[in-house]
Design a protein around this motif. Sequence first.
Motif, mmCIF file in Angstrom:
data_model
loop_
_atom_site.group_PDB
_atom_site.id
_atom_site.type_symbol
_atom_site.label_atom_id
_atom_site.label_comp_id
_atom_site.label_asym_id
_atom_site.label_seq_id
_atom_site.Cartn_x
_atom_site.Cartn_y
_atom_site.Cartn_z
ATOM 1 N N LYS A 25 1.535 -10.251 -5.194
ATOM 2 C CA LYS A 25 1.675 -8.761 -5.158
ATOM 3 C C LYS A 25 1.673 -8.248 -3.615
ATOM 4 N N SER A 26 2.386 -7.487 -3.097
ATOM 5 C CA SER A 26 2.243 -6.723 -1.819
ATOM 6 C C SER A 26 2.312 -5.108 -2.098
ATOM 7 N N VAL A 27 1.761 -4.472 -1.338
ATOM 8 C CA VAL A 27 1.811 -3.256 -0.862
ATOM 9 C C VAL A 27 2.098 -3.049 0.571
ATOM 10 N N GLU A 28 2.945 -1.766 0.758
ATOM 11 C CA GLU A 28 3.192 -1.553 2.285
ATOM 12 C C GLU A 28 3.395 0.028 2.195
ATOM 13 N N THR A 29 2.914 0.791 3.178
ATOM 14 C CA THR A 29 2.942 2.129 3.315
ATOM 15 C C THR A 29 2.840 2.599 4.747
ATOM 16 N N ILE A 30 3.658 3.659 5.214
ATOM 17 C CA ILE A 30 3.685 4.094 6.620
ATOM 18 C C ILE A 30 2.186 5.304 6.497
ATOM 19 N N LEU A 31 1.467 5.273 7.250
ATOM 20 C CA LEU A 31 0.435 6.115 7.383
ATOM 21 C C LEU A 31 0.658 7.417 8.167
ATOM 22 N N LEU A 37 -3.715 -1.024 -4.786
ATOM 23 C CA LEU A 37 -3.529 -2.413 -4.230
ATOM 24 C C LEU A 37 -3.394 -3.201 -5.367
ATOM 25 N N ALA A 38 -3.089 -4.332 -5.230
ATOM 26 C CA ALA A 38 -2.604 -5.295 -5.999
ATOM 27 C C ALA A 38 -4.059 -6.360 -7.095
ATOM 28 N N GLY A 39 -5.042 -5.497 -7.297
ATOM 29 C CA GLY A 39 -6.029 -5.996 -7.900
ATOM 30 C C GLY A 39 -7.097 -7.048 -6.920
ATOM 31 N N ASP A 40 -7.783 -7.541 -7.857
ATOM 32 C CA ASP A 40 -8.890 -8.494 -6.886
ATOM 33 C C ASP A 40 -8.388 -9.555 -6.148
ATOM 34 N N GLY A 41 -8.901 -10.007 -5.274
ATOM 35 C CA GLY A 41 -8.625 -11.304 -4.560
ATOM 36 C C GLY A 41 -8.757 -10.979 -2.865
#
Length: 131
Positions: free
Chosen positions: A53-59, A76-80
């Motif tokens: 799983k991915s996340v992407e954001t403009i800050l 975020l997409a969980g532990d790891g």
Amino acid sequence: MWMQMGTPAQWSEHVPAKNERYHIEIKVTDNATKTRLPYSTVTFAATNKANGKSVETILPPMWGGSGLHYSENSPLAGDGVYAATVTVGVPTFAREMQDKDLWSKPVNAHFHFKLKEGVLVEVSEPVSAAN
């Protein structure tokens, strides 16, 4: 956190949503002058290597006790272990003639970090590379 939101942009309080548990903050500084770089587009992207799983954001740019920085609250997409990239776009402010070629291309920094039970437990040193 106060930031400009909406169209047209207006100053508003950003109240974190229930899943916006992590605060991502980037302080973009020119190494030669030690100056924070305004007017850039800064993007954070991370992929959890275990579940894909991915996340992407403009800050968005913000001011705080540490001065100018780019930040956002994000789920975020969980532990790891995550593979992460921060991309800093070309600043749109005017430059002195002798500095016209500084920051003329976007820059990427790649690193990894690890979450265990929702807590950040490890971060690698970033590796920078120009596009």
